[in-house]
Every structure is written in C-alpha cells, then in structure tokens.
Design a protein around this motif. Structure first.
Motif, short mmCIF file in Angstrom:
data_model
loop_
_atom_site.label_atom_id
_atom_site.label_comp_id
_atom_site.label_asym_id
_atom_site.label_seq_id
_atom_site.Cartn_x
_atom_site.Cartn_y
_atom_site.Cartn_z
N PRO A 281 38.21 -67.87 -9.62
CA PRO A 281 38.33 -66.42 -9.59
C PRO A 281 37.07 -65.75 -9.04
N PHE A 282 37.20 -64.46 -8.65
CA PHE A 282 36.08 -63.75 -8.03
C PHE A 282 36.00 -62.31 -8.53
N ASN A 283 34.82 -61.73 -8.37
CA ASN A 283 34.59 -60.32 -8.72
C ASN A 283 33.28 -59.87 -8.06
N PRO A 284 33.28 -58.89 -7.15
CA PRO A 284 34.47 -58.26 -6.58
C PRO A 284 34.83 -58.80 -5.20
N SER A 285 34.04 -59.76 -4.67
CA SER A 285 34.31 -60.22 -3.31
C SER A 285 34.40 -61.74 -3.26
N THR A 286 35.06 -62.23 -2.23
CA THR A 286 35.24 -63.68 -2.04
C THR A 286 35.30 -63.97 -0.55
N THR A 287 35.12 -65.23 -0.20
CA THR A 287 35.12 -65.65 1.20
C THR A 287 36.35 -66.51 1.48
N ILE A 288 37.04 -66.21 2.57
CA ILE A 288 38.20 -66.97 3.01
C ILE A 288 37.84 -67.65 4.33
N LYS A 289 38.05 -68.95 4.38
CA LYS A 289 37.67 -69.74 5.56
C LYS A 289 38.92 -70.34 6.20
N PHE A 290 39.01 -70.24 7.54
CA PHE A 290 40.15 -70.85 8.24
C PHE A 290 39.67 -71.41 9.57
N SER A 291 40.46 -72.34 10.11
CA SER A 291 40.12 -72.95 11.40
C SER A 291 41.36 -72.97 12.29
N ILE A 292 41.13 -72.77 13.59
CA ILE A 292 42.19 -72.86 14.59
C ILE A 292 41.70 -73.72 15.74
N PRO A 293 42.53 -74.64 16.26
CA PRO A 293 42.08 -75.57 17.30
C PRO A 293 42.15 -75.01 18.71
N LYS A 294 42.71 -73.81 18.89
CA LYS A 294 42.78 -73.20 20.22
C LYS A 294 42.76 -71.69 20.08
N GLY A 295 42.41 -71.00 21.17
CA GLY A 295 42.37 -69.56 21.15
C GLY A 295 43.76 -68.95 21.09
N GLU A 296 43.96 -68.03 20.16
CA GLU A 296 45.26 -67.37 20.01
C GLU A 296 45.11 -66.18 19.08
N ASN A 297 46.20 -65.39 18.99
CA ASN A 297 46.20 -64.25 18.09
C ASN A 297 46.29 -64.73 16.64
N VAL A 298 45.46 -64.14 15.79
CA VAL A 298 45.39 -64.54 14.37
C VAL A 298 45.55 -63.28 13.51
N LYS A 299 46.39 -63.40 12.49
CA LYS A 299 46.51 -62.33 11.50
C LYS A 299 46.28 -62.92 10.12
N THR A 347 51.34 -71.19 9.94
CA THR A 347 51.42 -70.19 8.88
C THR A 347 51.12 -70.88 7.55
N ASP A 348 50.32 -70.23 6.71
CA ASP A 348 50.03 -70.80 5.40
C ASP A 348 49.65 -69.65 4.46
N THR A 349 49.90 -69.86 3.17
CA THR A 349 49.61 -68.85 2.16
C THR A 349 48.94 -69.51 0.96
N LYS A 350 47.92 -68.85 0.40
CA LYS A 350 47.24 -69.35 -0.79
C LYS A 350 47.06 -68.20 -1.80
N LYS A 351 46.84 -68.62 -3.05
CA LYS A 351 46.72 -67.66 -4.17
C LYS A 351 45.27 -67.54 -4.58
N MET A 352 44.87 -66.32 -5.00
CA MET A 352 43.52 -66.11 -5.52
C MET A 352 43.57 -65.14 -6.70
N LEU A 353 42.54 -65.16 -7.53
CA LEU A 353 42.54 -64.40 -8.77
C LEU A 353 41.31 -63.51 -8.82
N LEU A 354 41.58 -62.19 -8.95
CA LEU A 354 40.52 -61.20 -9.10
C LEU A 354 40.38 -60.86 -10.59
#
Length: 356
Positions: A281-299, A347-354
C-alpha cells in the motif's frame, strides 16, 4: 526552392528528417500533432532553425491542417491540380496554418526506425534499406541493437540479414526458422547471456524477443565507430518458391561523446511488462513501472473500484524503453484502485491500495 526568413530568402542546404509516402496522423481537435522523426538531427541553439514542411495529398476524415479564424493577415496554400507539390504559399486566404515546433533532446541510447517500408523480398534477390544518422560530431558507438520489427515471409530459413556501416559489416541472422515463422519485434544484440537466434531453444516463431547474432555474427566491428552515416540493412533470399516483405526495422544505438565524455545508460526491453506499483500500500504517492519493446502509443489509466476512470497518467507515443510514472493520490480517498496499460500489442491491469 526558396524560403522567406525575416524578409530574406534562405537558399542553404536542408536535411530531410521525416519522409513518409503514406502516414496516418491522429490529432485531437485543438491540439498539435507530434511527429517522431525518421532521422534526428543536431541542433545548435545559438543559430536559427529553418524548417520546411510539405504535405502532398490528403485523405481521410476531419481536418487536414489545424486552422483558426483569428482576424488579421492570413495565408493559405495552393491546392489546384496545375500547381505541383510542394504547394507554394499564396496571398491572403480564409485560414492561417499553425505550426508548433518542440525540440526533444536525443536520449542515450536512441532508437531510429523505418516504418511502413513494405519492400518485397523476392526469390534469389537482395533488398536494401538505409537509415541515415545525423546527431552531431564526436559521437561513437558503444553498443548496438538491430531490431527487425516486422519481416513476413513464407519460408524464413531462405533469408539472411546483414547490417553495414562504412567498412564494418556482419551477417547477424542466417537462415533460421521454417515455414512462415516471421520476425516480429526481433532484437539482435551481442551478449553471451542471450540465446543465439536459430539455436536449440531459440528457434520459436515468430522470434519475438532479444537474441545474440547467428553463428559467426558479431557487432564488435561497429564499436567505437562514428554514429553518423548510413546504416544499411540487406536481406537476401537464396532459395526459390517463397516470397515476403520487409515492413519495419530499427537501430538502437548507445553512444559516447569522445569530446565531453557524455554517455548514458538505460534498459532495452525485449517484452511488454506492467510491474506492481511500489510502494503498495501507499500514501499518498506510488511509482508504476512498465516496459515496451518498440515505439508505439501507450495509455496508462487509473480506475476506482466501480471501474470509473479517475486519472490518465500517460496517453502518448513512447519509444521502446522502461518507464517509471509517479501517481500522486493526494486528492483521492483511501481504497482499492486499479491501473491499466494499453498499447497496440499489450494490455494488462493491476491492483493497488491507497491507505491514508
């Protein structure tokens, strides 16, 4: 051609930094479109920057240039069939074309890609494609990755791949795979820790991932050579009966400035990944890390327990790499949240707790 600059004509040399015969530009109304250059250039901020932009033909829906009805002097361009492209600027017209310029420094390493090439690979032929690099003098190669982003072929083991720069050349993929295995996001890099492409355990279609070169291949001859110049990819088809197409490829070059000693380090991912946020869990900020193997649009989006979107952290084109995004939840209530990454291929989804 001449361009008027401060009441005088510029007639000096121009470097082509973006040239696509068919490109799809997507914009949000009221916003400028950003373009990733085919060929990054060296910019001296003490001098004037001269930019020529040409558009030859348009199809699609919506608007083809960002326009305004601001009062005062305006310009438009000729679009008549009698005036060939590039269209010259005419006198006053109904709209004013707006062009904004942002200069983004070249990262280290940097990626240069050739997309939408669509060159046919025919029997008993060799095709070549070139990436020209101009990033300023005094920079030498310290590491190299060649990415065969997309090659489709009905029998991959007919093919051999070569990279050439000046007097340095190597065969880095040599007749691997089988029937229609294809090369999608195939990174080749010198590293004893990597599996050798085509060897036992590294012969699985469609060769997505990072491998070391085929037997006898090495990028050692490119190390400490100038970054600038023409990098030539050659693909040979030595067997009859099967054909294919080169669609996209990239160079990922790590460099060092031999004058200033400037260099950098980063990660080159070979796969998509969305990591668990930290801390959690975090309060009030957290870091999200992701990797992509090629250049593309990311949301990258944050949702609450009801599935309602509460924050968009990233919504833009990103080059291949590993990214860390900070999520500040100071204005949010305690509870469970979800963060979701969306790209063209992942596409992937993860859960986090504030907890406050």
């Amino acid at each position: 051609r001449q361009m008027c600059i401060r009441d005088s004509w510029y007639t000096g040399p121009l470097t082509t930094v973006f040239n696509q015969t068919n490109v799809n530009l997507i914009a949000t109304s009221g916003n400028f479109v950003s373009i990733t250059l085919d060929n990054p250039f060296f910019y001296d901020p003490t001098k004037s920057l001269v930019v020529e932009i040409e558009q030859c033909g348009y199809s699609g829906t919506g608007f083809n240039v960002f326009t305004t009805t601001t009062s005062g002097q305006k310009r438009n361009t000729s679009t008549t069939a009698s005036v060939p492209c590039p269209h010259p600027w005419l006198n006053t017209g109904a709209f004013m074309t707006h062009t904004g310029i942002d200069i983004t420094p070249i990262t280290n390493p940097f990626s240069l890609c050739r997309n939408s090439i669509n060159k046919p690979i025919l029997d008993f032929t060799a095709i070549r494609d070139t990436i020209s690099v101009t990033i300023g003098s005094n920079k030498v190669v310290t590491d190299l990755v060649v990415r065969i982003d997309t090659v489709l072929h009905s029998w991959d083991s007919d093919l051999s791949f070569y990279i050439t720069k000046g007097s340095a050349s190597t065969k880095f993929i040599n007749r691997v795979g089988g029937s229609g295995d294809n090369f999608i996001g195939t990174n080749i890099k010198d590293s004893a820790a990597l599996c050798q492409i085509g060897s036992t355990g590294c012969n699985t279609a469609p060769f997505t991932g990072t491998y070391r070169p085929s037997v006898g291949g090495s990028f050692a001859g490119f190390i400490n050579q100038p970054v600038n110049g023409n990098w030539i990819l050659t693909i040979t088809d030595t067997v009859g009966g099967d054909t294919g197409q080169l669609r996209a490829w990239c160079l990922v070059i790590r460099w060092q400035d031999i004058t200033s000693g400037q260099s950098g380090t980063t990660e080159l991912p070979s796969y998509y990944e969305l990591k668990q946020n930290y801390p959690n869990p975090f309060n009030p900020s957290t870091t999200i890390k992701f990797s992509i193997p090629k250049g593309e649009n990311v949301k990258l989006t944050v949702f609450d327990m009801l599935g309602q979107e509460v924050k968009v952290l990233v919504n833009e084109f990103r080059s291949a790499g590993v990214y860390e995004i900070n999520f500040d939840a100071s204005l949010f209530s305690s509870g469970v949240y979800f963060y979701k990454i969306e790209t063209e291929g992942f596409t992937d989804t993860k859960k986090m707790l504030l907890v406050k």
